[in-house]
Design a protein around this motif. Sequence first.
Motif, PDB file in Angstrom:
ATOM      1  N   ARG A  25       3.415  -6.804 -50.330  1.00 14.73           N
ATOM      2  CA  ARG A  25       3.650  -8.250 -50.407  1.00 14.73           C
ATOM      3  C   ARG A  25       4.309  -8.770 -49.122  1.00 14.73           C
ATOM      4  N   SER A  53       4.493  -1.910 -53.732  1.00 12.32           N
ATOM      5  CA  SER A  53       4.141  -3.318 -53.927  1.00 12.32           C
ATOM      6  C   SER A  53       4.996  -4.224 -53.047  1.00 12.32           C
ATOM      7  N   LEU A  54       6.250  -3.849 -52.858  1.00 12.65           N
ATOM      8  CA  LEU A  54       7.140  -4.621 -52.000  1.00 12.65           C
ATOM      9  C   LEU A  54       6.601  -4.671 -50.571  1.00 12.65           C
ATOM     10  N   VAL A  63       8.344  -7.837 -57.604  1.00  9.01           N
ATOM     11  CA  VAL A  63       7.503  -6.629 -57.642  1.00  9.01           C
ATOM     12  C   VAL A  63       8.258  -5.506 -58.344  1.00  9.01           C
ATOM     13  N   GLN A  64       7.511  -4.447 -58.715  1.00  5.86           N
ATOM     14  CA  GLN A  64       8.097  -3.373 -59.512  1.00  5.86           C
ATOM     15  C   GLN A  64       8.008  -2.007 -58.837  1.00  5.86           C
ATOM     16  N   HIS A 112      13.144  -3.753 -60.363  1.00  5.96           N
ATOM     17  CA  HIS A 112      12.462  -4.936 -59.857  1.00  5.96           C
ATOM     18  C   HIS A 112      13.079  -5.342 -58.525  1.00  5.96           C
ATOM     19  N   SER A 171       7.958 -13.836 -54.936  1.00 11.61           N
ATOM     20  CA  SER A 171       7.370 -12.966 -55.951  1.00 11.61           C
ATOM     21  C   SER A 171       8.381 -11.921 -56.378  1.00 11.61           C
TER      22      SER A 171
END
Length: 335
Positions: A328, A324-325, A319-320, A306, A317
Amino acid sequence: MSSVSSIISLNQVSLGYGKGQSEQRLVHNLNLAVTNRQLIALVGSNGAGKSTLLRTIAGLQKPHSGTIELLNKSINTLNAKAFARYISIVLTGQAEISYVKAAELIAMGRLPHTGWLGNFSTIDQQKVNAAVEQAKVIHLLDKPIYQLSDGERQKVMIARALAQDTPIMILDEPTTHLDITNQVNIIQLLRTLVRNQQKCIIFSTHNIELALQVADRLWLMHQQTVIDKVPEDLVLSGTLPEAMSTDQAPFNPESGTFQVQHEENHPIALTGSGIRARWTQRALERAGYYLQPRSAVSVEIIANNHWNICNNNKLVSTVQSIESLLLRLSQLYSP
């Protein structure tokens, strides 16, 4: 390095192209000495003369001046067959007989050792079999050369040189056309031959990062000479970074790698350690972020794959994945 133990020596050698007023010198008054049990990587920029140097050592072209000796004898005194018992050669653009099968081409490596009738002995066949196994080309033996890919032809040519079983091997860009796995396999094979069979192997390469890991010595062609040192000394002295770095891809002496320069648009703080921190940093830099402690936006690597994203110390937020990082962060920085 003692000249007494040298198997190859270059004495005041100058080489290049053309003659007279059109002469272009690539190297001036070069002195080099090579002993057995050495893996030597020849590196340098395009046009420095790497192929010319290898062809000159291999006796395929004459130096403009100076002498080259093999076991304290001028190479000019050796006939072709005697020379081929000492040195095997794999050059780029080497002539091939397209309709000959790979097995036949590899077997040609034994010609310097067979009689005038070319009859194979048991030893000759053993050498060919060993070369086929070492180069991992058994699946190619029945194919004619014209049906092989560039990489497959390269491996077959290396197998032929292995079958020749000479104390000295000269290879010009032996990993050209090979994928990274086969590049590593071939270079590891060359290193094994040097260690276990006490061969001397000289190969040119553009893969400096790989050469730094395996070569006993680097020959760096730079400013019309060849600098001959162990790899680590070339790096620590600053010679290799100075010679090979560019503005777009500077050489990093700490990592031994060339680093692509990325456009830096936004500062970001990163906390964490280990392999996930290193790959997170690479992803951020590739995406245009640059690391700066105490930045307003920060990324924290936490357990269980994470990443926490914070803005002004407030959690935005979690993220996984790195994908996604990056998504975002782009949303966070978008106008």
